[in-house]
Design a protein around this motif. Structure first.
Motif, PDB file in Angstrom:
ATOM      1  N   UNK A   1       8.388   2.257  -8.617  1.00 22.46           N
ATOM      2  CA  UNK A   1       7.220   2.771  -7.898  1.00 22.46           C
ATOM      3  C   UNK A   1       7.256   2.278  -6.459  1.00 22.46           C
ATOM      4  N   UNK A   2       6.670   3.081  -5.566  1.00 23.35           N
ATOM      5  CA  UNK A   2       6.545   2.723  -4.156  1.00 23.35           C
ATOM      6  C   UNK A   2       5.118   3.030  -3.736  1.00 23.35           C
ATOM      7  N   UNK A   3       4.465   2.072  -3.082  1.00 21.86           N
ATOM      8  CA  UNK A   3       3.108   2.274  -2.593  1.00 21.86           C
ATOM      9  C   UNK A   3       3.030   1.966  -1.116  1.00 21.86           C
ATOM     10  N   UNK A   4       2.217   2.736  -0.385  1.00 24.02           N
ATOM     11  CA  UNK A   4       2.071   2.519   1.056  1.00 24.02           C
ATOM     12  C   UNK A   4       0.806   3.194   1.546  1.00 24.02           C
ATOM     13  N   UNK A   5       0.540   3.023   2.832  1.00 28.96           N
ATOM     14  CA  UNK A   5      -0.581   3.687   3.490  1.00 28.96           C
ATOM     15  C   UNK A   5      -0.041   4.821   4.335  1.00 28.96           C
ATOM     16  N   UNK A   6      -0.429   6.042   3.983  1.00 34.17           N
ATOM     17  CA  UNK A   6      -0.054   7.206   4.770  1.00 34.17           C
ATOM     18  C   UNK A   6      -1.184   7.607   5.689  1.00 34.17           C
ATOM     19  N   UNK A   7      -0.935   8.574   6.535  1.00 39.01           N
ATOM     20  CA  UNK A   7      -1.976   9.028   7.448  1.00 39.01           C
ATOM     21  C   UNK A   7      -3.153   9.670   6.714  1.00 39.01           C
ATOM     22  N   UNK A   8      -2.943  10.067   5.454  1.00 35.47           N
ATOM     23  CA  UNK A   8      -4.015  10.665   4.661  1.00 35.47           C
ATOM     24  C   UNK A   8      -4.522   9.735   3.565  1.00 35.47           C
ATOM     25  N   UNK A   9      -4.173   8.441   3.662  1.00 33.22           N
ATOM     26  CA  UNK A   9      -4.677   7.476   2.698  1.00 33.22           C
ATOM     27  C   UNK A   9      -3.570   6.745   1.970  1.00 33.22           C
ATOM     28  N   UNK A  10      -3.989   5.853   1.095  1.00 29.46           N
ATOM     29  CA  UNK A  10      -3.067   5.039   0.311  1.00 29.46           C
ATOM     30  C   UNK A  10      -2.515   5.876  -0.841  1.00 29.46           C
TER      31      UNK A  10
END
Length: 131
Positions: A19-28
């Protein structure tokens, strides 16, 4: 899935993850192997990834782009700092920002010197034309 994180200078991560998690311009968001192919603009923040054994990796990233195609997740970012704990990562980021700030101050001072020399040359040239 395979996670590869690149900066302009080097590859920071090239590992198999679940899994990969991050903060994008449209949210987490969290990216899993079964998710559809996708592209995301990243915000500056923490990119986390989980290995098959349950251990977690962390990267502070300075924005960038994440692209998932099939089982490959690729991230391009201007800067990334790896860490194993949030507190250690916070300290590493603070140190990096201090170093970056020092470089920016030195660059601004060098630019000011160059601008000063250019202005002196222009004034000398104009003075020679008036004579």
């Amino acid at each position: 899935m395979r996670l590869v994180v690149h900066t302009p200078a080097r590859t920071i991560v090239d590992e198999t993850v679940s899994a990969v998690g991050a903060d994008g311009t449209h949210g987490t968001f969290t990216m899993l192997p079964r998710h559809l192919d996708h592209a995301v603009l990243l915000e500056a923040g923490i990119l986390s990834f989980r290995h098959d054994d349950g251990s977690e990796g962390l990267l502070a990233v300075d924005g960038g782009v994440l692209v998932k195609v099939g089982d490959d997740v690729r991230v391009a970012t201007p800067r990334a700092i790896p860490g194993d704990r949030l507190e250690a990562l916070r300290e590493a980021v603070a140190k990096e920002l201090r170093t970056l700030d020092e470089h920016q101050r030195a660059s601004r001072a060098a630019l000011a010197r160059v601008e000063g020399h250019v202005l002196e040359s222009v004034f000398e040239f104009e003075a020679d034309d008036d004579a």
